[in-house]
Motif scaffolding. Structure first.
Motif, PDB file in Angstrom:
ATOM      1  N   GLN A 170       0.869  -0.954  -0.033  1.00  5.18           N
ATOM      2  CA  GLN A 170       0.079  -0.033  -0.034  1.00  5.18           C
ATOM      3  C   GLN A 170       0.777   1.357   0.040  1.00  5.18           C
ATOM      4  N   LEU A 171       2.102   1.265   0.658  1.00  7.54           N
ATOM      5  CA  LEU A 171       2.906   2.297   0.644  1.00  7.54           C
ATOM      6  C   LEU A 171       3.620   2.551  -0.705  1.00  7.54           C
ATOM      7  N   ALA A 172       3.815   1.477  -1.306  1.00  8.60           N
ATOM      8  CA  ALA A 172       4.346   1.588  -2.781  1.00  8.60           C
ATOM      9  C   ALA A 172       3.157   2.087  -3.641  1.00  8.60           C
ATOM     10  N   SER A 173       2.087   1.754  -3.587  1.00  2.36           N
ATOM     11  CA  SER A 173       0.919   2.153  -4.354  1.00  2.36           C
ATOM     12  C   SER A 173       0.807   3.736  -3.964  1.00  2.36           C
ATOM     13  N   TYR A 174       0.918   4.324  -2.836  1.00  2.00           N
ATOM     14  CA  TYR A 174       0.765   5.513  -2.302  1.00  2.00           C
ATOM     15  C   TYR A 174       2.044   6.232  -3.084  1.00  2.00           C
ATOM     16  N   LEU A 175       3.159   5.817  -3.204  1.00  2.00           N
ATOM     17  CA  LEU A 175       4.288   6.278  -3.759  1.00  2.00           C
ATOM     18  C   LEU A 175       4.533   6.389  -5.328  1.00  2.00           C
ATOM     19  N   GLY A 176       3.415   5.525  -5.732  1.00  2.00           N
ATOM     20  CA  GLY A 176       3.476   5.503  -7.283  1.00  2.00           C
ATOM     21  C   GLY A 176       4.293   4.508  -7.913  1.00  2.00           C
ATOM     22  N   ILE A 177       4.889   3.439  -6.872  1.00  2.00           N
ATOM     23  CA  ILE A 177       6.141   2.540  -7.476  1.00  2.00           C
ATOM     24  C   ILE A 177       5.276   1.137  -7.186  1.00  2.00           C
ATOM     25  N   THR A 178       6.390   0.163  -7.680  1.00  2.00           N
ATOM     26  CA  THR A 178       5.842  -1.448  -7.221  1.00  2.00           C
ATOM     27  C   THR A 178       6.575  -1.482  -5.936  1.00  2.00           C
ATOM     28  N   PRO A 179       6.034  -2.723  -5.491  1.00  2.00           N
ATOM     29  CA  PRO A 179       6.621  -3.076  -4.032  1.00  2.00           C
ATOM     30  C   PRO A 179       8.165  -3.486  -4.315  1.00  2.00           C
ATOM     31  N   GLU A 180       8.416  -4.123  -5.345  1.00  2.00           N
ATOM     32  CA  GLU A 180       9.799  -4.327  -5.616  1.00  2.00           C
ATOM     33  C   GLU A 180      10.822  -3.311  -5.310  1.00  2.00           C
ATOM     34  N   SER A 181      10.383  -2.206  -6.262  1.00  2.00           N
ATOM     35  CA  SER A 181      10.873  -0.935  -6.260  1.00  2.00           C
ATOM     36  C   SER A 181      11.170  -0.293  -4.954  1.00  2.00           C
ATOM     37  N   LEU A 182      10.064  -0.216  -4.201  1.00  2.00           N
ATOM     38  CA  LEU A 182      10.154   0.114  -2.903  1.00  2.00           C
ATOM     39  C   LEU A 182      11.194  -0.547  -1.961  1.00  2.00           C
ATOM     40  N   SER A 183      11.414  -1.734  -2.259  1.00  2.00           N
ATOM     41  CA  SER A 183      12.390  -2.526  -1.475  1.00  2.00           C
ATOM     42  C   SER A 183      13.745  -2.153  -1.808  1.00  2.00           C
ATOM     43  N   ARG A 184      14.015  -2.157  -3.164  1.00  2.00           N
ATOM     44  CA  ARG A 184      15.349  -1.606  -3.622  1.00  2.00           C
ATOM     45  C   ARG A 184      15.447  -0.262  -2.986  1.00  2.00           C
ATOM     46  N   ILE A 185      14.826   0.673  -3.067  1.00  2.00           N
ATOM     47  CA  ILE A 185      15.034   2.152  -2.685  1.00  2.00           C
ATOM     48  C   ILE A 185      15.244   2.070  -1.062  1.00  2.00           C
ATOM     49  N   LYS A 186      14.424   1.446  -0.470  1.00  2.00           N
ATOM     50  CA  LYS A 186      14.341   1.404   0.937  1.00  2.00           C
ATOM     51  C   LYS A 186      16.098   0.939   1.228  1.00  2.00           C
ATOM     52  N   LYS A 187      16.510  -0.117   0.578  1.00  2.00           N
ATOM     53  CA  LYS A 187      17.726  -0.909   0.848  1.00  2.00           C
ATOM     54  C   LYS A 187      18.963   0.298   0.532  1.00  2.00           C
ATOM     55  N   ARG A 188      18.743   0.965  -0.651  1.00  2.59           N
ATOM     56  CA  ARG A 188      19.702   1.842  -1.137  1.00  2.59           C
ATOM     57  C   ARG A 188      19.670   3.168  -0.173  1.00  2.59           C
ATOM     58  N   VAL A 189      18.545   3.828   0.158  1.00  4.27           N
ATOM     59  CA  VAL A 189      18.708   4.667   1.247  1.00  4.27           C
ATOM     60  C   VAL A 189      19.188   4.241   2.549  1.00  4.27           C
ATOM     61  N   HIS A 190      18.900   3.072   3.054  1.00  5.96           N
ATOM     62  CA  HIS A 190      19.274   2.689   4.364  1.00  5.96           C
ATOM     63  C   HIS A 190      20.950   2.466   4.126  1.00  5.96           C
ATOM     64  N   THR A 191      21.513   2.032   2.885  1.00  7.41           N
ATOM     65  CA  THR A 191      22.969   1.942   2.754  1.00  7.41           C
ATOM     66  C   THR A 191      23.613   3.237   2.777  1.00  7.41           C
ATOM     67  N   ASP A 192      23.033   4.098   2.024  1.00  2.32           N
ATOM     68  CA  ASP A 192      23.468   5.659   1.987  1.00  2.32           C
ATOM     69  C   ASP A 192      23.619   6.130   3.310  1.00  2.32           C
ATOM     70  N   ASN A 193      22.386   6.089   3.990  1.00  2.00           N
ATOM     71  CA  ASN A 193      22.489   6.740   5.564  1.00  2.00           C
ATOM     72  C   ASN A 193      23.511   6.031   6.244  1.00  2.00           C
ATOM     73  N   HIS A 194      23.821   4.622   6.327  1.00  2.00           N
ATOM     74  CA  HIS A 194      24.789   3.885   7.109  1.00  2.00           C
ATOM     75  C   HIS A 194      25.836   4.198   6.929  1.00  2.00           C
ATOM     76  N   GLU A 195      26.274   4.721   5.236  1.00  2.00           N
ATOM     77  CA  GLU A 195      27.734   4.825   4.815  1.00  2.00           C
ATOM     78  C   GLU A 195      27.958   6.508   5.363  1.00  2.00           C
ATOM     79  N   ALA A 196      26.915   7.282   5.356  1.00  2.04           N
ATOM     80  CA  ALA A 196      26.999   8.593   5.695  1.00  2.04           C
ATOM     81  C   ALA A 196      27.473   8.765   7.213  1.00  2.04           C
ATOM     82  N   ASN A 197      26.977   7.845   7.914  1.00  2.00           N
ATOM     83  CA  ASN A 197      27.212   7.909   9.422  1.00  2.00           C
ATOM     84  C   ASN A 197      28.538   7.174  10.003  1.00  2.00           C
ATOM     85  N   ILE A 198      29.262   6.627   8.906  1.00  2.00           N
ATOM     86  CA  ILE A 198      30.414   6.121   9.199  1.00  2.00           C
ATOM     87  C   ILE A 198      31.534   7.011   9.327  1.00  2.00           C
TER      88      ILE A 198
END
Length: 198
Positions: A170-198
């Protein structure tokens, strides 16, 4: 729950405490179980709501039979389906409780009576609608101009609580993307945030 209403009314009106108390006593507060349908697409709305606790999803079924989520209403947000421009007054949306919810329930049939009884109430509602309409316009313009990743980052910034409260499809639908795309974006953003905090 009524203290939330008092806080909200104080923000929007110059009603004194006695007047606020009188309005709150006249207001209906209802509890709804998760899964309760408040309004079905195609029905004519007879109620409006204000969320004291819980999450309500707004969605529609498009011509292809696919559910499209257009909003999630959470604490201290008003829910009103504006359809007066339509000849048959039917709703374009379904409203469903995603969680157990406590809502202020307004009856549209007696709205004018309430305005006549409490003259500042109409002014308060109008100010709320004007602010909400401005926000919706700004959010829609930003949504159209942004990439899916920017939309997700904006959601993280403005409404982070939705990430854990709302089913991912439902969150993916709200953002106008597929659940698979949302999963990839979440991983990428989490990785970027993690690297920025190192």
């Amino acid at each position: 729950m009524k203290e939330i209403l008092f806080k909200y009314m104080t923000r929007w009106t110059s009603l004194n405490e006695e007047e606020q108390q009188a309005i709150v006593e006249d207001i209906l507060i209802e509890e709804y179980r998760k899964g309760t349908v408040l309004l079905r697409q195609g029905d004519v709305p007879t109620k409006c709501y204000f969320v004291l606790k819980g999450c309500v999803r707004q969605y529609s079924i498009n011509e292809a039979g696919k559910e499209v989520t257009s909003n999630f209403y959470t604490e201290e947000q008003a829910i009103a389906i504006s359809n007066s421009y339509k000849r048959d007054k039917s709703s374009e949306y379904t409203l469903t409780c995603l969680e157990d919810a406590v809502l202020v329930v307004g009856d549209l049939a007696i709205e004018d009576d309430m305005y006549n009884k409490y003259d500042q109430l109409e002014s308060m509602i109008r100010k709320m609608i004007e602010e909400k309409f401005g926000q919706v316009q700004d959010e829609y313009a930003a949504f159209i101009a942004s990439t899916p990743e920017e939309r997700f980052k904006s959601l993280l910034l403005k409404r982070p609580h939705l990430i854990d409260r709302v089913p991912q499809h439902q969150l993916a639908s709200y953002l106008g993307i597929t659940p698979e795309s949302l999963s990839r974006i979440k991983k990428r953003v989490h990785t970027d945030n993690h690297e920025a905090n190192i």
